[in-house]
Design an enzyme around this catalytic site. Structure first.
Site, PDB file in Angstrom:
ATOM      1  N   LYS A  40       0.941  -1.229  -0.116  1.00 38.09           N
ATOM      2  CA  LYS A  40       0.111   0.223  -0.036  1.00 38.09           C
ATOM      3  C   LYS A  40       0.735   1.112  -0.050  1.00 38.09           C
ATOM      4  CE  LYS A  40      -0.061  -1.077   4.968  1.00 38.09           C
ATOM      5  NZ  LYS A  40      -0.895  -1.720   5.858  1.00 38.09           N
ATOM      6  N   ARG A 138      -9.598  -1.602  15.499  1.00 35.55           N
ATOM      7  CA  ARG A 138      -9.618  -0.760  14.186  1.00 35.55           C
ATOM      8  C   ARG A 138     -10.766  -1.304  13.485  1.00 35.55           C
ATOM      9  NH1 ARG A 138      -4.293  -0.114  10.362  1.00 35.55           N
ATOM     10  NH2 ARG A 138      -4.719  -2.440  10.004  1.00 35.55           N
ATOM     11  N   TYR A 266      14.709  30.926   5.369  1.00 42.42           N
ATOM     12  CA  TYR A 266      13.675  31.653   5.785  1.00 42.42           C
ATOM     13  C   TYR A 266      13.758  31.787   7.484  1.00 42.42           C
ATOM     14  CZ  TYR A 266      11.270  30.700   1.348  1.00 42.42           C
ATOM     15  OH  TYR A 266      10.742  30.925   0.204  1.00 42.42           O
ATOM     16  N   MET A 314      10.571  24.574   0.378  1.00 37.27           N
ATOM     17  CA  MET A 314       9.928  23.702  -0.462  1.00 37.27           C
ATOM     18  C   MET A 314      10.571  22.732  -1.473  1.00 37.27           C
ATOM     19  SD  MET A 314       6.465  24.261  -2.503  1.00 37.27           S
ATOM     20  CE  MET A 314       5.383  24.956  -1.424  1.00 37.27           C
TER      21      MET A 314
END
Ligand SMILES: *Cc1c(COP(=O)(O)O)cnc(C)c1O
Length: 379
Positions: A40, A138, A266, A314
């Site tokens: 997954k 779950r 930053y 980023m």
């Protein structure tokens, strides 16, 4: 084939040979149990289809995914092995599930009836695995009502019960009473029904189970993170040789000298305390490289560790190489080995206060993935 990675400023490198080695080691360890590989979330960030193809070559029997879409991607790529959808599925997705011959996890009578309606409408059978609640809380039907659910599934012609399973909550602890209890609950449940039904795959173990609770191997195991080379605690001897096989690499994009007392990136969270040589690495949180590593993480350049300075942006971040040398275009290792040095994902996960899984899943497609030692490349 030329070395494609040289065409990109940053990339993920995946060593298929080590992946197959991991599968081989686990295969031996689990003896006659089937090997279901959970792939997954883009195969834990390693790339769904190439990982599935290599896993088939290495003899994996079954795949586990979370979403219908993941199963469809595998089928579309030509993967023929059984694929179990472990996660949630809306009943409107049933026609596609059937079309692509995927298997479904069922954990309630309510859902089973919704699925039955769809299957009957289509006149097709659905292969299902029943999930039993043993301690994870779950999904999963409680053992007491599990019998009723199984009765329904066995008496409703559109269902074919392929498996019965449960999931561990705390098996990454080698000496855990909770896990022992889950095994007991599961075994009690299955012993009640075993005489009445046959040809069912019983499965329980995740990575922790495979490492520390071999008595829970049953007919099939589902080790995910272990197959990707990460393990919860210490490896038992029979699993020695399992290693991670994903590296993150980048080419130094910029070099400059920054004078003493200048803020970097930053917010100027870091200030140089001396003249410093600063290099810029073209990877950022937009690629999945975690911002939490700002002023904490390190990278390898020429086999040495250097600190990340200032906030990770980023698309890039800065590294202080002090008075050392490094040229634009040279390779920096964010995760992986260089000469005799290594930066491990587990170490980064700790710095980020998370687990390797989360960082792996966070790597998106902006970093291209290159598969090496797959037997197809020559480099
Ligand atoms: C994700 C998952 C696994 C694999 O877990 P790991 O901790 O990666 O071994 C096994 N079973 C189920 C049901 C899962 O959801």
């Amino acid at each position: 084939m030329t070395n494609q990675k040289l065409l990109e400023p940053a990339w993920i490198e995946i060593d298929i040979k080590q992946f197959k080695k991991n599968i081989g080691i686990i295969r031996k360890h689990i003896q006659n149990s089937l090997f279901c590989l959970p792939i997954k979330a883009n195969a834990y960030g390693h790339g769904l289809v190439p990982i599935a193809q290599a896993a088939v070559e290495a003899g994996v029997d079954y795949f586990g995914v979370a979403r219908l879409q993941e199963g469809i991607q595998l089928r579309t790529a030509g993967i023929r092995k059984p694929i179990l959808i472990l996660g949630a599925l809306d009943e409107v997705q049933i026609p596609e599930l059937l079309h692509y011959e995927l298997e479904l996890s069922i954990a309630s009578l309510y859902k089973a009836k919704l699925v039955a309606k769809q299957c009957e409408r289509m006149g097709q059978r659905c292969r299902v695995h029943v999930e039993i609640e043993t301690g994870m809380q779950r999904t999963g039907v409680r053992p007491a009502t599990g019998i009723e659910l199984l009765n329904y599934l066995y008496t409703t012609p559109c269902f074919e019960v392929v498996g019965i399973y449960s999931h561990f909550a705390t098996a990454e602890d080698p000496y855990d009473e909770g896990t022992q209890h889950q095994i007991t609950v599961f075994n009690q449940f299955t012993s009640e029904i075993k005489s009445k039904i046959s040809n069912v795959i019983y499965h329980l173990s995740n990575s922790g189970g495979v490492c520390y609770y071999p008595q829970a191997n049953l007919n099939m195991v589902r080790p995910g993170i272990l197959t990707f080379g990460y393990f919860p605690y210490l490896l038992p001897e029979t699993l020695n040789g399992i290693e991670p096989f994903l590296s993150v690499k980048a080419k130094i994009a910029y070099f400059k000298v920054v004078a003493k007392n200048h803020g970097i990136s930053y917010g100027h969270s870091y200030k140089t305390n001396a003249n410093a040589r600063i290099v810029t690495i073209p990877v950022g949180y937009g690629d999945g490289y975690r911002r939490a590593l700002s002023n904490k993480g390190e990278v390898l350049i020429r086999g040495r560790r250097y600190p990340i300075v200032g906030m990770i942006c980023m698309d890039q971040f800065m590294v202080n190489i002090e008075q050392d040398e490094a040229y634009v275009g040279e390779e920096a290792i964010l995760i992986g080995k260089q000469n005799n040095a290594e930066i491990r994902l587990t170490e980064l996960a700790k710095l980020c206060d998370t687990i390797p899984y989360e960082i792996l899943c966070g790597f998106n497609d902006r970093l291209p993935r290159y598969y090496i030692n797959s037997g197809l490349d020559k480099g």
